[in-house]
Design a protein around this motif. Structure first.
Motif, PDB file in Angstrom:
ATOM      1  N   LYS A 111     -17.851 -36.521  32.720  1.00  0.00           N
ATOM      2  CA  LYS A 111     -17.958 -37.024  31.341  1.00  0.00           C
ATOM      3  C   LYS A 111     -19.408 -36.967  30.848  1.00  0.00           C
ATOM      4  O   LYS A 111     -19.683 -36.503  29.740  1.00  0.00           O
ATOM      5  N   VAL A 112     -20.345 -37.411  31.690  1.00  0.00           N
ATOM      6  CA  VAL A 112     -21.765 -37.385  31.323  1.00  0.00           C
ATOM      7  C   VAL A 112     -22.228 -35.940  31.182  1.00  0.00           C
ATOM      8  O   VAL A 112     -22.938 -35.592  30.233  1.00  0.00           O
ATOM      9  N   LEU A 113     -21.797 -35.085  32.119  1.00  0.00           N
ATOM     10  CA  LEU A 113     -22.181 -33.669  32.090  1.00  0.00           C
ATOM     11  C   LEU A 113     -21.687 -33.011  30.802  1.00  0.00           C
ATOM     12  O   LEU A 113     -22.452 -32.349  30.106  1.00  0.00           O
ATOM     13  N   MET A 114     -20.414 -33.190  30.479  1.00  0.00           N
ATOM     14  CA  MET A 114     -19.841 -32.544  29.293  1.00  0.00           C
ATOM     15  C   MET A 114     -20.493 -33.062  28.009  1.00  0.00           C
ATOM     16  O   MET A 114     -20.722 -32.296  27.076  1.00  0.00           O
ATOM     17  N   SER A 115     -20.783 -34.336  27.969  1.00  0.00           N
ATOM     18  CA  SER A 115     -21.417 -34.927  26.790  1.00  0.00           C
ATOM     19  C   SER A 115     -22.788 -34.297  26.538  1.00  0.00           C
ATOM     20  O   SER A 115     -23.116 -33.933  25.401  1.00  0.00           O
ATOM     21  N   LYS A 116     -23.584 -34.173  27.593  1.00  0.00           N
ATOM     22  CA  LYS A 116     -24.925 -33.588  27.452  1.00  0.00           C
ATOM     23  C   LYS A 116     -24.849 -32.077  27.237  1.00  0.00           C
ATOM     24  O   LYS A 116     -25.633 -31.509  26.462  1.00  0.00           O
ATOM     25  N   ALA A 117     -23.907 -31.408  27.906  1.00  0.00           N
ATOM     26  CA  ALA A 117     -23.807 -29.946  27.839  1.00  0.00           C
ATOM     27  C   ALA A 117     -23.458 -29.454  26.432  1.00  0.00           C
ATOM     28  O   ALA A 117     -23.790 -28.327  26.076  1.00  0.00           O
ATOM     29  N   ARG A 118     -22.806 -30.298  25.633  1.00  0.00           N
ATOM     30  CA  ARG A 118     -22.447 -29.890  24.263  1.00  0.00           C
ATOM     31  C   ARG A 118     -23.671 -29.484  23.444  1.00  0.00           C
ATOM     32  O   ARG A 118     -23.582 -28.606  22.592  1.00  0.00           O
ATOM     33  N   SER A 119     -24.797 -30.128  23.715  1.00  0.00           N
ATOM     34  CA  SER A 119     -26.003 -29.858  22.919  1.00  0.00           C
ATOM     35  C   SER A 119     -26.908 -28.809  23.569  1.00  0.00           C
ATOM     36  O   SER A 119     -28.000 -28.564  23.084  1.00  0.00           O
ATOM     37  N   LEU A 120     -26.433 -28.199  24.659  1.00  0.00           N
ATOM     38  CA  LEU A 120     -27.266 -27.244  25.389  1.00  0.00           C
ATOM     39  C   LEU A 120     -26.593 -25.881  25.499  1.00  0.00           C
ATOM     40  O   LEU A 120     -25.374 -25.773  25.416  1.00  0.00           O
TER      41      LEU A 120
END
Length: 158
Positions: A111-120
């Motif tokens: 969940k944390v990974l996907m949340s941050k990955a959206r902006s990268l």
């Protein structure tokens, strides 16, 4: 001007606080001492609260670990540091971390990974490094981060 509570009033107040939500010995000790009670009086109150199951550091540590993973998206290393800051011993911390369901832990990482990955842009090395640092700062272990990132990148390229 506030009146200093009597020992009995303080004990009732702390029992009510503990009954409402999990508390640890260190936090309750600090609250009692802040009210001007001696260390000896504080220890007597803590002994009563412990004997009557208002305070249980093992129970608190389990609840803390599960809640921080579930609701705050913390990794085990960050939870460990948080519990150490509360004065918990290593065996109690290890037991609490073992109590966290592994499936829930992996879900929190994802969940944390996907949340941050959206902006990268994960095709960019610098953005992958940024994502790794973010996950590491949340307290997740290196091997889990690398594995989860590979899985994420693979799913995006497929």
């Amino acid at each position: 001007m506030k009146k200093t509570p009597t020992a009995e009033e303080m004990l009732v107040k702390m029992a009510g606080l503990c009954a409402g939500a999990e508390q640890c010995t260190a936090d309750i000790r600090q609250k009692i001492l802040k009210q001007g009670f001696s260390t000896e009086e504080a220890e007597k109150m803590l002994a009563y609260l412990g004997a009557n199951k208002y305070i249980d550091d093992a129970r608190y540590a389990r609840a803390y670990a599960v809640d921080k993973v579930r609701f705050s998206g913390w990794g085990k290393m960050k939870v460990r540091m948080g519990l150490r800051a509360k004065g918990m011993n290593d065996s109690l911390i290890s037991q609490a971390l073992d109590y966290v369901p592994s499936e829930e832990y992996c879900d929190a990482l994802e969940k944390v990974l996907m949340s941050k990955a959206r902006s990268l842009d994960l095709a960019d090395v610098k953005d992958r490094q940024k994502l790794y640092r973010h996950l590491a700062s949340r307290g997740f272990e290196s091997q889990l981060i690398i594995s989860a990132m590979r899985k994420c990148i693979k799913s995006k390229t497929s």
